[in-house]
Design a protein around this motif. Structure first.
Motif, PDB file in Angstrom:
ATOM      1  N   ASN A  18      26.610  52.611  52.139  1.00  8.40           N
ATOM      2  CA  ASN A  18      27.035  52.002  53.395  1.00  8.40           C
ATOM      3  C   ASN A  18      25.963  51.030  53.862  1.00  8.40           C
ATOM      4  OD1 ASN A  18      29.428  53.677  53.650  1.00  8.40           O
ATOM      5  ND2 ASN A  18      28.050  55.363  54.149  1.00  8.40           N
ATOM      6  N   LEU A  19      26.257  49.728  53.815  1.00  2.00           N
ATOM      7  CA  LEU A  19      25.324  48.701  54.260  1.00  2.00           C
ATOM      8  C   LEU A  19      25.607  48.429  55.728  1.00  2.00           C
ATOM      9  CD1 LEU A  19      25.501  48.498  51.100  1.00  2.00           C
ATOM     10  CD2 LEU A  19      24.843  46.111  51.357  1.00  2.00           C
ATOM     11  N   LEU A  20      24.744  48.976  56.597  1.00  2.00           N
ATOM     12  CA  LEU A  20      25.071  49.101  58.007  1.00  2.00           C
ATOM     13  C   LEU A  20      24.456  48.046  58.906  1.00  2.00           C
ATOM     14  CD1 LEU A  20      24.798  52.988  58.370  1.00  2.00           C
ATOM     15  CD2 LEU A  20      26.839  51.606  57.950  1.00  2.00           C
ATOM     16  N   ASP A  21      23.556  47.221  58.358  1.00  2.00           N
ATOM     17  CA  ASP A  21      22.934  46.211  59.216  1.00  2.00           C
ATOM     18  C   ASP A  21      22.555  45.010  58.360  1.00  2.00           C
ATOM     19  OD1 ASP A  21      21.932  45.017  61.503  1.00  2.00           O
ATOM     20  OD2 ASP A  21      20.891  46.836  62.161  1.00  2.00           O
ATOM     21  N   SER A  22      22.271  43.899  58.991  1.00  2.75           N
ATOM     22  CA  SER A  22      22.021  42.664  58.257  1.00  2.75           C
ATOM     23  C   SER A  22      20.718  42.741  57.467  1.00  2.75           C
ATOM     24  CB  SER A  22      21.986  41.478  59.215  1.00  2.75           C
ATOM     25  OG  SER A  22      21.055  41.685  60.228  1.00  2.75           O
ATOM     26  N   GLY A  23      20.700  42.010  56.362  1.00  2.65           N
ATOM     27  CA  GLY A  23      19.500  41.910  55.545  1.00  2.65           C
ATOM     28  C   GLY A  23      19.278  43.043  54.574  1.00  2.65           C
ATOM     29  N   CYS A  24      20.189  44.014  54.497  1.00  3.32           N
ATOM     30  CA  CYS A  24      19.943  45.150  53.605  1.00  3.32           C
ATOM     31  C   CYS A  24      20.559  44.901  52.226  1.00  3.32           C
ATOM     32  CB  CYS A  24      20.450  46.448  54.212  1.00  3.32           C
ATOM     33  SG  CYS A  24      22.212  46.511  54.541  1.00  3.32           S
TER      34      CYS A  24
END
Length: 425
Positions: free
Chosen positions: A263-269
């Protein structure tokens, strides 16, 4: 007091113990889901190529939890790969065994789940997404909670060493929760050892939270006995500017099902998952992967490769979701397979669902046989047919190992694959 009752929805004999009140809410959620849905049946889409409920019914006669078996420090030492330096956490039939583990706790804290009872437990791996996660919620006895401290790097990897053996019962339930704090870094290695050839059913849940600007690496080796039935549910929440990389090597088992969710939950990850399944005999391996892009400016990379011989069977189902807010997403997914016999089967289904309009995404799969021209080329230069075949197969499979950063474990996996290619293919 322990009682054994048959659950009508699942058909399984489930243990109920009064001490399970420690995780009462989680257990109640798991029970309600199972009573409503049961275990997967033949017509369920997510399990239509992997009839694991039928496999359990045919091969598991005792649904009691396997008790701890006899292990010694020599057993631990003999199952450490050459060059390993780091902490070792030993699981004996799913039970964490502190007396055989070596825990330095440098830059991380460690506790049993029953001692810490963290709020995050059950929040990453959702019990309503998979029936075996629900079953684990209901049935696991205890687990471990590892928390890497803020701004710290755990220099050496942490090895999760699982020893499995049917012992007065054939069901093994393990649970692990990992939290990697802001700006921290850690590497985990998981290895499962079957102590004999008797059938058992292992059902494991691992939850990982990778906080802002943290970096997590998780390497898994599955090389169990030919009668083992194993389900692994692995879920990771990745936060702003963080990275997480999973590499799985699958060599043997009766039936293995791996559910991996990022789960990619925030920007830049960034989330990465790589896998190799090198199968022979009647081994059946099913990899179901999910990558969920929810925020902009994130990247995911996925590469799974399979080599299948004899009457083995592989299943790959990879899903990438790009939500409406996830603009500027880069997502790559590829599944490549080589079949070495007419009886080997691969079912592959890459999927991509996009609701954003400014993204770069690709997915695909290939299935074929060895290149006869390349094989002839090598033979024409004095390389024997079997060696030439092994070289071509390793050239195909070896790309996955480039993503294992810890050299001793990478070399160990390469050695196992080379031995397999040289002796059985």
């Amino acid at each position: 007091m322990t009682t054994i009752t048959k659950n009508k929805a699942t058909g399984l004999f489930l243990e109920n113990k009064s001490k399970f009140s420690t995780f009462q809410d989680l257990r109640q959620d798991g029970l309600e889901y199972l009573e409503s849905n049961g275990l997967p049946h033949l017509k369920e889409e997510e399990y239509k190529f992997t009839q694991i409920s039928k496999k359990i019914e045919q091969n598991i006669s005792s649904y009691l939890r396997a008790k701890k078996t006899e292990l010694s420090p020599a057993d631990i030492k003999s199952n450490l790969f050459e060059g390993f330096e780091g902490d070792v956490l030993v699981f004996n039939n799913g039970h964490f065994t502190a007396e055989l583990s070596s825990i330095s706790s440098q830059n991380y804290t460690f506790s049993k789940l029953s001692e810490s009872n963290p709020d995050l437990l059950g929040k990453i791996a959702k019990h309503d997404k998979d029936p075996f996660t629900a079953l684990n919620c209901l049935e696991f006895e205890d687990g471990i909670h590892i928390s890497v401290e803020k701004g710290k790097k755990v220099e050496n990897p942490i090895l999760l060493l699982h020893f499995n053996q049917a012992n007065e019962g054939q069901v093994i339930q393990a649970r692990v929760l990992i939290e990697v704090a802001e700006n921290a870094e850690v590497t985990f290695i998981e290895n499962t050892i079957s102590l004999d050839e008797e059938a058992y059913f292992s059902n494991t849940v691992v939850e990982v939270k990778v906080s802002q600007n943290a970096h997590g690496f998780y390497y898994r080796l599955q090389n169990e006995n030919r009668n083992a039935i194993a389900v692994n549910n692995f879920a990771t929440d990745i936060h702003r500017d963080a990275t997480f990389t999973s590499v799985a090597t699958q060599l043997q088992g009766g039936m293995l099902r791996n559910n991996l969710t990022l789960n990619l939950l925030d920007s830049g990850c960034e989330g990465n998952m790589y896998g190799l399944y090198l199968l022979n005999g009647k081994t059946h391996v099913d990899n179901h992967t999910n990558v969920d892009h929810t925020k902009p400016h994130c990247e995911s990379n996925e590469l799974y490769k399979g080599v299948l011989a004899d009457a083995s069977r592989g299943v790959f189902n990879g899903k990438i979701f790009v939500r409406q807010d996830a603009q500027k997403t880069n997502a790559f997914q590829q599944n490549n397979n080589i079949l070495l016999s007419e009886d080997a089967i691969i079912n592959t289904k890459p999927q991509l669902e996009i609701w954003a309009d400014d993204v770069k995404c690709s997915h695909g799969c290939t299935t074929g046989q060895l290149d006869e021209e390349a094989l002839f080329y090598l033979q024409a230069r004095g390389i024997g047919k079997e060696n030439a075949r092994g070289l071509l197969l390793y050239a195909f499979a070896g790309e996955v190992f480039e993503h294992i950063a810890y050299e001793p474990f990478r070399e160990y996996c390469i050695q196992l694959v080379q031995e397999r290619l040289g002796s059985n293919f």
